[in-house]
Write an enzyme that holds these catalytic residues in place. Structure first.
Site, PDB file in Angstrom:
ATOM      1  N   ASP A 101      16.199  38.156  -7.163  1.00 12.79           N
ATOM      2  CA  ASP A 101      15.028  38.801  -6.564  1.00 12.79           C
ATOM      3  C   ASP A 101      15.454  39.559  -5.310  1.00 12.79           C
ATOM      4  OD1 ASP A 101      15.282  36.822  -4.595  1.00 12.79           O
ATOM      5  OD2 ASP A 101      13.835  35.519  -5.576  1.00 12.79           O
ATOM      6  N   GLU A 148       3.218   2.032   2.279  1.00 11.46           N
ATOM      7  CA  GLU A 148       3.823   2.336   3.582  1.00 11.46           C
ATOM      8  C   GLU A 148       5.263   1.860   3.604  1.00 11.46           C
ATOM      9  OE1 GLU A 148       1.338   0.681   6.643  1.00 11.46           O
ATOM     10  OE2 GLU A 148      -0.235   2.176   6.337  1.00 11.46           O
ATOM     11  N   ASP A 186       0.817  -1.220   0.000  1.00 10.96           N
ATOM     12  CA  ASP A 186       0.000   0.000   0.000  1.00 10.96           C
ATOM     13  C   ASP A 186       0.852   1.273   0.000  1.00 10.96           C
ATOM     14  OD1 ASP A 186       1.054  -0.048   2.493  1.00 10.96           O
ATOM     15  OD2 ASP A 186      -0.844   0.199   3.577  1.00 10.96           O
ATOM     16  N   GLY A 238      12.666  29.020 -13.934  1.00  8.74           N
ATOM     17  CA  GLY A 238      12.023  30.228 -14.468  1.00  8.74           C
ATOM     18  C   GLY A 238      12.737  31.484 -13.982  1.00  8.74           C
ATOM     19  N   LYS A 265      11.783  41.168  -9.321  1.00  7.57           N
ATOM     20  CA  LYS A 265      10.932  40.080  -9.844  1.00  7.57           C
ATOM     21  C   LYS A 265       9.575  40.150  -9.173  1.00  7.57           C
ATOM     22  CE  LYS A 265      11.307  35.795  -8.083  1.00  7.57           C
ATOM     23  NZ  LYS A 265      11.798  34.438  -7.762  1.00  7.57           N
TER      24      LYS A 265
END
Ligand code: R5P
Length: 295
Positions: free
Chosen positions: A166, A36, A34, A223, A190
């Site tokens: 930025d 886990e 499953d 980007g 930015k």
């Protein structure tokens, strides 16, 4: 002292082990039908100082959960001290609320690690340094800049300008510039319109005729770096290099980075770069010795 590795960056863990003259500890790691996960430490660690190396990179939730299970297993095996060595801290960008009804997931991650039983954390180039304060246990914040800077310095790039992609990265870029013979600094203004979509507007500073080095903590979809590089070229930079600690490289990063807009992309191995993601302009530097020394 015992060293264990989760599954996210075994080559880095092996390098750290070599640096320390140790072997990685034996551990069983199985997945149930499953999904886990089952972890069992395969030797006695009673009373030992245990270090678990696991950058929480893609798939982040699996790697985070694996780390939590290993920490829990070590604590329950009576380790004296459990240190989680997380060269890449996932959810670091979710470090504050920027709108109502959001989670501060970086803090949730800190709570989970502490709750699982970590006594100390070693992290590297956190997206924001204040994440250290999300923990009430010791946090060693290691900087990857020594390896990046010594590589950059060895290239003896002419007319260097260090550029922050930025406003949030200015302190990081300023510290790089200072250590590169007090090179001048430029900043890209930015504005983001949506998650993982960068919009570049303006360059603050003089880059004309210069070799620009964009410095960031991580390259995710690329980007930010590629839009920044395009803009720097438009305003007259002669060459553009990119330098970042964490090579997250989510699609379409490789396509963007190998498009030719960047002279070279310099990253570290906090996150493993898959062979199919290597491209001509990519240089990967190792932070194993830095982490080994911290341990
Ligand atoms: C943003 O604040 C970060 O420092 C990185 O600039 C950003 O997360 C990189 O993302 P992408 O490569 O997707 O533009």
């Amino acid at each position: 002292l015992r060293l264990f590795s989760g599954s996210s960056n075994i080559p880095l863990a092996q390098e750290i082990a070599r640096y320390l003259g140790l072997e990685l500890g034996p551990m069983i790691r199985k997945r149930f039908a499953d999904g886990e996960l089952y972890i069992q430490i395969q030797e006695s660690i009673r009373g030992c100082d245990v270090y678990i190396i696991q950058p929480c990179s893609y798939p982040v939730n699996d790697h985070l959960m694996e780390l939590l299970i290993i920490i829990d297993a070590c604590r329950r095996a009576s380790a004296r001290q459990v240190t989680a060595v997380i060269p890449y801290y996932c959810y670091a960008r979710a470090d504050r609320k920027t709108a109502g009804r959001e989670s501060i997931t970086a803090k949730l991650v800190a709570n989970l690690m502490t709750q699982a039983g970590a006594n100390r954390i070693v992290g590297m180039d956190l997206h924001s340094a204040q994440i250290q304060g999300y923990f009430d246990i010791p946090f060693d914040h290691v900087y990857g800049s020594p390896v990046l800077l010594s590589y950059l310095a060895s290239k003896q790039l002419p007319d260097l300008v260090v550029v922050s992609p930025d406003v949030g990265g200015v302190a990081r870029a300023r510290s790089f510039a200072k250590k590169l013979n007090d090179a001048p600094l430029a900043i890209i203004d930015k504005r983001r319109q949506a998650h993982n979509v960068a919009e570049v507007l303006n360059v603050i500073g003089d880059v004309k005729g210069k070799t620009a080095v964009l410095v960031d903590d991580m390259i995710d979809t690329a980007g930010t770096i590629c839009e920044g590089a395009k803009l720097l070229r438009e305003v007259g930079a002669r060459q553009v290099y990119a330098c970042a600690t964490h090579a997250v490289f989510s699609p379409p990063a490789i396509e963007r980075l190998s498009s030719g807009v960047l002279e070279e992309v310099i990253v570290t191995n906090t996150i493993p770069v898959l062979p199919e993601n290597r491209f001509q302009q990519l240089t990967v530097l190792s932070v194993a010795n830095l982490i080994g020394e911290t341990i």
